[in-house]
Design a protein around this motif. Sequence first.
Motif, short mmCIF file in Angstrom:
data_model
loop_
_atom_site.label_atom_id
_atom_site.label_comp_id
_atom_site.label_asym_id
_atom_site.label_seq_id
_atom_site.Cartn_x
_atom_site.Cartn_y
_atom_site.Cartn_z
N SER A 75 0.84 -1.20 0.00
CA SER A 75 0.00 0.00 0.00
C SER A 75 0.88 1.25 0.00
N THR A 76 0.42 2.26 -0.73
CA THR A 76 1.00 3.60 -0.65
C THR A 76 -0.16 4.53 -0.33
N LYS A 77 -0.07 5.20 0.80
CA LYS A 77 -1.22 5.98 1.28
C LYS A 77 -0.90 7.46 1.31
N ILE A 78 -1.89 8.23 0.90
CA ILE A 78 -1.76 9.68 0.88
C ILE A 78 -2.62 10.25 2.00
N TYR A 79 -1.96 10.92 2.93
CA TYR A 79 -2.63 11.51 4.08
C TYR A 79 -2.51 13.04 4.03
N HIS A 80 -3.34 13.68 4.82
CA HIS A 80 -3.10 15.09 5.11
C HIS A 80 -3.11 15.29 6.62
N THR A 81 -2.28 16.21 7.07
CA THR A 81 -2.33 16.63 8.46
C THR A 81 -3.15 17.92 8.54
N GLY A 82 -3.37 18.40 9.73
CA GLY A 82 -4.11 19.64 9.89
C GLY A 82 -5.58 19.49 9.50
N THR A 83 -6.12 20.48 8.84
CA THR A 83 -7.55 20.47 8.51
C THR A 83 -7.76 20.58 7.00
N PHE A 84 -8.90 20.07 6.58
CA PHE A 84 -9.30 20.17 5.18
C PHE A 84 -10.73 20.71 5.13
N SER A 85 -10.87 21.88 4.54
CA SER A 85 -12.18 22.50 4.41
C SER A 85 -12.76 22.15 3.04
N LYS A 86 -13.84 21.40 3.02
CA LYS A 86 -14.47 21.05 1.75
C LYS A 86 -15.15 22.26 1.12
N GLU A 87 -15.47 23.26 1.95
CA GLU A 87 -16.09 24.47 1.42
C GLU A 87 -15.09 25.28 0.57
N THR A 88 -13.88 25.43 1.07
CA THR A 88 -12.87 26.23 0.37
C THR A 88 -11.92 25.36 -0.46
N GLY A 89 -11.85 24.06 -0.15
CA GLY A 89 -10.93 23.16 -0.83
C GLY A 89 -9.50 23.28 -0.35
N VAL A 90 -9.29 23.93 0.78
CA VAL A 90 -7.94 24.20 1.27
C VAL A 90 -7.55 23.20 2.36
N ILE A 91 -6.36 22.62 2.19
CA ILE A 91 -5.76 21.81 3.25
C ILE A 91 -4.76 22.67 4.00
N ASN A 92 -5.07 22.95 5.24
CA ASN A 92 -4.14 23.68 6.10
C ASN A 92 -3.29 22.66 6.84
N GLY A 93 -2.34 22.12 6.14
CA GLY A 93 -1.48 21.07 6.69
C GLY A 93 -0.64 20.48 5.58
N ASP A 94 0.02 19.41 5.91
CA ASP A 94 0.91 18.76 4.95
C ASP A 94 0.22 17.61 4.22
N ILE A 95 0.73 17.29 3.06
CA ILE A 95 0.38 16.06 2.35
C ILE A 95 1.53 15.08 2.56
N SER A 292 -5.68 5.52 -1.04
CA SER A 292 -4.81 4.34 -0.91
C SER A 292 -4.54 3.78 -2.30
N HIS A 293 -3.27 3.60 -2.61
CA HIS A 293 -2.85 2.97 -3.87
C HIS A 293 -2.32 1.58 -3.54
N TRP A 294 -2.73 0.60 -4.32
CA TRP A 294 -2.31 -0.78 -4.07
C TRP A 294 -1.48 -1.31 -5.24
N SER A 295 -0.43 -2.00 -4.90
CA SER A 295 0.47 -2.55 -5.92
C SER A 295 -0.14 -3.78 -6.59
N PRO A 296 0.46 -4.23 -7.69
CA PRO A 296 0.12 -5.57 -8.20
C PRO A 296 0.43 -6.61 -7.12
N SER A 297 -0.13 -7.79 -7.27
CA SER A 297 0.06 -8.84 -6.26
C SER A 297 1.50 -9.35 -6.26
N LEU A 298 1.89 -9.94 -5.13
CA LEU A 298 3.27 -10.40 -4.95
C LEU A 298 3.67 -11.43 -5.99
N ASP A 299 2.75 -12.28 -6.42
CA ASP A 299 3.12 -13.29 -7.42
C ASP A 299 3.59 -12.63 -8.72
N ARG A 300 2.98 -11.48 -9.09
CA ARG A 300 3.41 -10.77 -10.29
C ARG A 300 4.78 -10.12 -10.08
#
Length: 464
Positions: A75-95, A292-300
């Motif tokens: 898995s490769t996961k993308i998070y944000h810290t701080g706050t995310f306002s859906k009204e303004t679309g602004v993330i006050n924090g890190d990715i 969340s991004h998922w890789s191909p399976s281990l057998d591949r």
Amino acid sequence: MLPLFFDAQISTVVESWKADKDLKSATLSFCVIDTKTGEIVAELNSHQYVIPASTQKVITTGAALGTLGAGYRYSTKIYHTGTFSKETGVINGDIIIYGTGDPTLQSENFTKDTNQVTDKWAQVLKEKGVKEIKGKIIGDASFFDRSIPGNWIWADINNYFGVAPCGLSYNDNKFKIIYTSKEAGSKATVEKTIPAYCNSTICINSNVIAKGTEDDAFVYGDPFSYTKEVAGKIPPNKSNFEVEAALPDPALLCAEKFSNSLKKAGIKYNSKLIESNYKKSDSTITKQLLHSHWSPSLDRIIFYTNLKSNNHYCETILRSVGRGSMYLGIDAVKNYWQKKGLDVSELFMVDGSGLSRANTVTTNFQASLLNKIYNDSSLYKIFNASLPVAGKSGSMSNIGKGKLIENNMRAKTGYINRARGYCGYVKSKSGKDLAFSVLFNNYNCSAKDAKVKIEKFLVELGEL
């Protein structure tokens, strides 16, 4: 060289080895097991330690299939810290792009177009309403220890086959140095590096001469440094000639590529606030998952690991078995095979891929391991499919052409300086399914000549 016993059909080959001046001081070993009965069909010095080179990969990948499972995905996961306002679309924090070691992100084996996987991630954020990021964009590779095996040599660790695994790998953890060469004897010119970092520059100190017909240029230096020394030879009169080297910071490249993708998606960010992280983060910091991004399976992944003898993939898999640690991975691999009934005193591991000459194993151990896999229905089909086919694929494509073993033998090959070997399976003339390992060390001839000497043995295995 003390033969224990061997079938009369391969005795001629063994006798030729004994009389060969190139092999006078070499260590030669093989072990052949009938997978139906478990009996040893033939062996020579099969309990003597020898350097396995890339045949070591069968030990690592076999254990990974048994412990993690064929369906395991990174898995490769993308998070944000701080706050995310859906009204303004602004993330006050890190990715934060948090990786768990996925070696397939923008890998040439899994990426068939020029689109960046980060473009898809940026589109996800856009669809979630993100319009601006006020904080940093961080490529977090802290899941893996940042290290290379201490026994890898200086001439390997900055080249494409010696790249360090990374908690957030990207682009196979390598970059290309593009050369132009002119007449023989002249100095080749560095044109550019691909891909390039946005805020950092890789410095290439090059002393590469136009000479010969092969790529004989090697990269030296600290693998995590932005300064690379390149020396050796490339063919004359070439344009856009590629020499591949180890990326100093794959996690930063991933973060920068993601920032470029955000720009294309119309999402604002501060281009000066892009960085990588290799230290364990503060667990008290609150993070919210965006994607969340998922890789191909281990057998591949294992398919390409063994077919193409990919050291980066294999070292990544070893750390995955060890929950991020190479050392814990080695312990886990040995424990797995010990529980399967193998004598692990015949195995000394310092890496997963076999690049180090400090690895040693016996051919009895390797053949016995292959026999265990053959008789495990949960492992054999997937594992066997990853091995190159004699006369057909991978590093076995030129072995056994026109002989019985063509298309009837699958084997992992191995080669480092003065160490060459093969281990795998063959369907013999008499209908037997045989597991085998044959390893040569310290021969006094070229690698090509050693290959020819071993191939005679492989051909005779098919006649048993």
